[in-house]
Design an enzyme around this catalytic site. Structure first.
Site, short mmCIF file in Angstrom:
data_model
loop_
_atom_site.label_atom_id
_atom_site.label_comp_id
_atom_site.label_asym_id
_atom_site.label_seq_id
_atom_site.Cartn_x
_atom_site.Cartn_y
_atom_site.Cartn_z
N CYS A 245 0.77 -0.95 -0.03
CA CYS A 245 0.19 -0.42 0.20
C CYS A 245 0.90 1.25 -0.06
O CYS A 245 2.62 1.43 0.31
CB CYS A 245 -1.08 0.24 0.81
N ARG B 205 1.81 2.42 -8.67
CA ARG B 205 2.36 1.14 -8.20
C ARG B 205 0.71 -0.39 -8.19
O ARG B 205 0.54 -1.18 -7.77
CB ARG B 205 2.75 0.76 -7.22
N TRP C 192 -3.67 -1.97 -1.39
CA TRP C 192 -3.65 -3.25 -2.06
C TRP C 192 -4.25 -3.64 -0.96
O TRP C 192 -2.86 -4.57 -0.67
CB TRP C 192 -2.29 -3.56 -2.73
N ASN D 274 0.16 -0.03 5.67
CA ASN D 274 1.18 -1.18 5.17
C ASN D 274 1.53 -2.29 5.70
O ASN D 274 2.78 -1.99 6.80
CB ASN D 274 1.91 -0.10 4.08
N GLY D 275 0.81 -3.47 5.35
CA GLY D 275 1.55 -4.20 5.73
C GLY D 275 0.01 -5.96 5.95
O GLY D 275 -0.62 -5.94 5.99
N GLU E 78 7.32 -22.30 -20.08
CA GLU E 78 7.62 -20.83 -19.44
C GLU E 78 9.02 -19.98 -19.81
O GLU E 78 8.41 -18.68 -19.67
CB GLU E 78 7.09 -20.62 -18.04
N LYS F 118 8.49 -16.59 -21.69
CA LYS F 118 9.53 -14.95 -21.30
C LYS F 118 9.92 -14.24 -22.89
O LYS F 118 9.77 -13.30 -22.71
CB LYS F 118 9.95 -15.21 -20.39
N GLU G 85 7.37 -13.54 -25.75
CA GLU G 85 6.49 -12.32 -25.32
C GLU G 85 7.14 -10.43 -24.87
O GLU G 85 6.92 -9.60 -25.27
CB GLU G 85 5.12 -12.36 -23.91
N HIS H 70 11.11 -36.69 -31.67
CA HIS H 70 9.37 -36.64 -32.95
C HIS H 70 9.10 -35.43 -33.61
O HIS H 70 7.60 -34.77 -33.63
CB HIS H 70 8.44 -36.47 -31.99
N LYS I 296 -1.73 -6.71 -20.18
CA LYS I 296 -1.53 -7.01 -18.32
C LYS I 296 -2.43 -8.63 -17.82
O LYS I 296 -2.21 -8.75 -17.57
CB LYS I 296 -1.10 -5.54 -17.39
C1 AGP Z 1 2.25 -13.73 -18.74
O1 AGP Z 1 3.50 -13.41 -18.69
C2 AGP Z 1 1.25 -13.00 -19.70
N1 AGP Z 1 1.18 -11.95 -19.42
C3 AGP Z 1 -0.22 -13.74 -19.67
O2 AGP Z 1 -0.08 -14.74 -20.50
C4 AGP Z 1 -1.00 -14.09 -18.43
O3 AGP Z 1 0.24 -15.19 -17.63
C5 AGP Z 1 -2.43 -14.71 -18.82
O4 AGP Z 1 -2.58 -13.46 -19.74
C6 AGP Z 1 -2.87 -14.56 -17.90
O5 AGP Z 1 -3.10 -13.88 -16.66
P1 AGP Z 1 -4.04 -13.63 -15.23
O6 AGP Z 1 -2.53 -14.29 -14.42
O7 AGP Z 1 -4.10 -12.41 -14.96
O8 AGP Z 1 -5.42 -14.83 -15.99
#
Ligand code: AGP
Length: 608
Positions: free
Chosen positions: A2, A27, A74, A100-101, A481, A485, A488, A504, A603
């Site tokens: 927060c 934030r 938050w 905050n905490g 994963e 990373k 993207e 395969h 996001k």
């Molecule tokens: C992950 O780096 C991406 N930004 C994306 O795959 C994300 O994980 C996905 O859109 C799911 O989002 P969420 O965890 O908020 O549901």
């Protein structure tokens, strides 16, 4: 995390407080409020939503006064509503607190205060503080705050004002950052220097246990025994942009480096060392109800689907319960077999992803019990699920998810441990896992301390056009994963595969231009991975290996090696993902990508 701002001086407090909150808004917050001494007492204004909502309330109902505190929330306990927004006020209206905490013992304290006749109006842990200070108040605000804090377990950064001591502002810190800003005849309190940088660059950073007493003539810093402490004055020479990212070049890098703390926060108060299990509030399931489930479905998208894959393996491995992992976008349109003995675990950082929300609603519609593993408190998925576990990773600003992933996997292991120990897992094995979890934050820090090795690796491969990531068992999802990373944020094409799948088809891609990242800790499938490395090397692929000990079997086969600390197989994905996050980050920066807001991405994907 927060945001806190406080002011005592001769200027109008409201405007300064709101300006400070605005500086903290980057934030990610869900509600905000101010408390100002208006000459007759403490006056409060609060609003759910962004700071602009609070500004609208203040312009409609202004408060004049020059001592005040403010907060952007938050949410950790209680949904992001106006009622739960800070400041919180004591029952007699004389004390206002922002915090905050996390107060870990707020439930017993709340019960004790209620037994004394105190009435609570919010679901937050913070409100306990306001009533404790009122209850402790005799003739000194700082003494009342000390007495109240002496009863608290957990973490706090707080600011307090009271109409019983109207020319004082009290600040105290334990585990959550807090500082004092020094002006001419005026003083500030802030959780983050960006809130007050426009007014002063002279700050005093409080240490854990410090209690600061500010008035217009100056400030004193006391310890818990009211002994005066000397703290140095620092001059802030960062610019605002740097400060908002905590000095890091990007939010993503800041969030990668926050992981020792955020993993700690995910586990805080949830590990039971003696019995080798975990306790999770908020599941809304008794142990008997948990044991009724005869199958589990995990559903999510993107990075959260990768943590679901790991969680699914953990649940079958330890809890011996049939488990399926589904892309939410597929699950919602399939005709899945779901019964009232299905537990549907829904994983989402934002708690707003449209496909994941729809999948959860479909599972509920078919009679399944739903459980959310979510970061954003009070988000739609968190509110609509039948119960769940917050990961407490704090706001994740970078579009590429990093600290949320490691906290999701940690939270899934906590849940798996709880369920497995109810079913077939021995106390000995349970304690082993608890021990491995306790070691995790320091092990992640060990990796972060060697980030320069990864940066050098990124320099070697920043021009690659394709990457392959290969892993087996628990580290097949880690490979996925790592590939996500990279693609993207650097826009390099990258694919993750089970290492054995190479034969395969994908092996046709291997040549001297193809970097292949092997996640190869010394786990139960290590020997099998070695043979896959040999296959790649035989075709002149460039091999980058994430290992956990010196491996004679890999001598002469790998071109680059990064070592992670040894741990249990099912914990390796958390450690192995950190160098992969850093590799993606450094390559993307070297390629000039917009790391925090990569092209085409959002996001939170709140559309289908
Ligand atoms: C992950 O780096 C991406 N930004 C994306 O795959 C994300 O994980 C996905 O859109 C799911 O989002 P969420 O965890 O908020 O549901």
């Amino acid at each position: 995390m927060c945001g806190i701002v406080g002011y005592i001086g001769d200027k109008g407090a409201s405007a300064l407080l709101v300006e400070g909150l605005r500086r903290l808004e980057y934030r990610g917050y869900d509600s905000a409020g101010v408390a100002v001494m208006n000459g007759n007492g403490v006056e409060i204004r609060k609003a759910a939503g962004k700071i602009s909502k609070l500004e609208a309330v203040l312009s409609a109902m202004p408060i004049s006064g020059n001592v005040g505190i403010a907060h952007t929330r938050w949410a950790t306990h209680g949904a992001p509503t106006e009622c739960n927004a800070h400041p919180h006020v004591s029952m007699d209206g004389t004390v206002a607190v922002v915090h905050n905490g996390i107060i870990e013992n707020f439930s017993p304290l709340r019960s004790k205060l209620q037994a004394l006749g105190y009435k609570f109006v919010s679901e937050t842990d913070t409100e306990v503080l306001a009533h404790l200070i009122q209850a402790a108040y005799e003739d000194s605000l700082e003494q009342a705050v000390m007495d109240a804090l002496s009863q608290v377990e957990g973490t706090y950064g707080i600011a307090v004002i009271s109409s019983r001591d109207p020319n004082k502002l009290i600040a105290a810190r334990k585990g959550s950052p807090l500082l004092i800003g020094l002006g001419e005849g005026e003083y500030y309190v802030a959780s983050d220097v960006s809130a007050i940088l426009a007014h002063t660059r002279q700050v005093v950073y409080l240490d854990d246990g410090d209690i600061a007493v500010l008035d217009r003539n100056g400030y004193r810093i006391l310890d818990n025994d009211a002994r005066e402490m000397l703290r140095s004055v620092s001059k802030v020479d960062w610019d605002l942009g740097q400060i908002e990212r905590g000095g890091y070049a990007h939010f993503m890098l800041k969030e990668i480096f926050e992981q020792p703390q955020t993993i700690e926060n995910t586990m805080r108060g949830r590990l039971l060392d003696d019995t080798g299990t975990a306790k999770l509030g908020g599941l809304n399931l008794t142990d008997e109800e948990l044991l009724r489930f005869d199958n589990i479905v995990l559903t999510a998208c993107g990075t959260s689907w990768h943590s679901a894959l790991i969680g699914g393996m953990m649940l079958e491995d330890l809890a011996r319960i049939p488990t399926k992992v589904e892309y939410a976008s597929e699950f919602r349109y399939r005709n899945p077999v779901v019964t009232d003995r299905t537990l549907c675990i829904v994983i989402s950082q934002s708690g707003e992803t449209a496909d994941t929300l729809a999948a959860m609603r479909e599972a509920k519609h078919r009679g399944a019990r739903t459980m959310g593993i979510v970061n954003v408190v009070g988000s739609t998925i968190a509110r609509e699920s039948d119960g769940g576990s917050y990961i407490h990773a704090g706001p994740e600003i970078g579009v590429a998810s990093t600290k949320a992933f490691s906290s999701q996997v940690t939270a899934l292991l906590l849940f798996t441990l709880k369920l497995a120990r109810l079913r077939a897992l021995s106390p000995v094995r349970g304690r082993e896992i608890v021990e491995a979890l306790h070691a995790l934050p320091a092990q992640v820090q060990n990796i972060l301390d060697r980030a320069d090795e990864i940066e050098a690796l990124a320099e070697e491969f920043k021009r690659a056009s394709n990457f392959l990531y290969l892993g087996r068992g628990y580290n097949f999802p880690t490979a996925l994963e790592g590939a996500l990373k990279l693609k993207e944020i650097s826009y390099i094409h990258a694919e993750g595969y089970p290492a054995a799948e190479m034969k395969h088809g994908p092996i046709a891609l291997i040549d001297e231009m193809m970097p292949v990242v092997f996640i190869a800790p010394h786990d139960s499938v290590f020997e099998k991975v070695v043979s896959n490395v040999q296959e790649v090397k035989a075709r002149k692929g460039k091999v980058i290996a994430i290992t956990s000990r010196p491996e004679p079997a890999l001598e002469g086969l790998i071109d680059y090696e990064f070592r992670i600390p040894e741990t249990l197989d099912l914990v390796t994905p958390i450690l192995a993902s950190v160098p992969l996050q850093l590799l993606a980050y450094f390559i993307a920066v070297k390629r000039g990508s917009n790391v925090d807001q990569p092209r085409n991405l959002a996001k939170s994907v709140t559309v289908e």
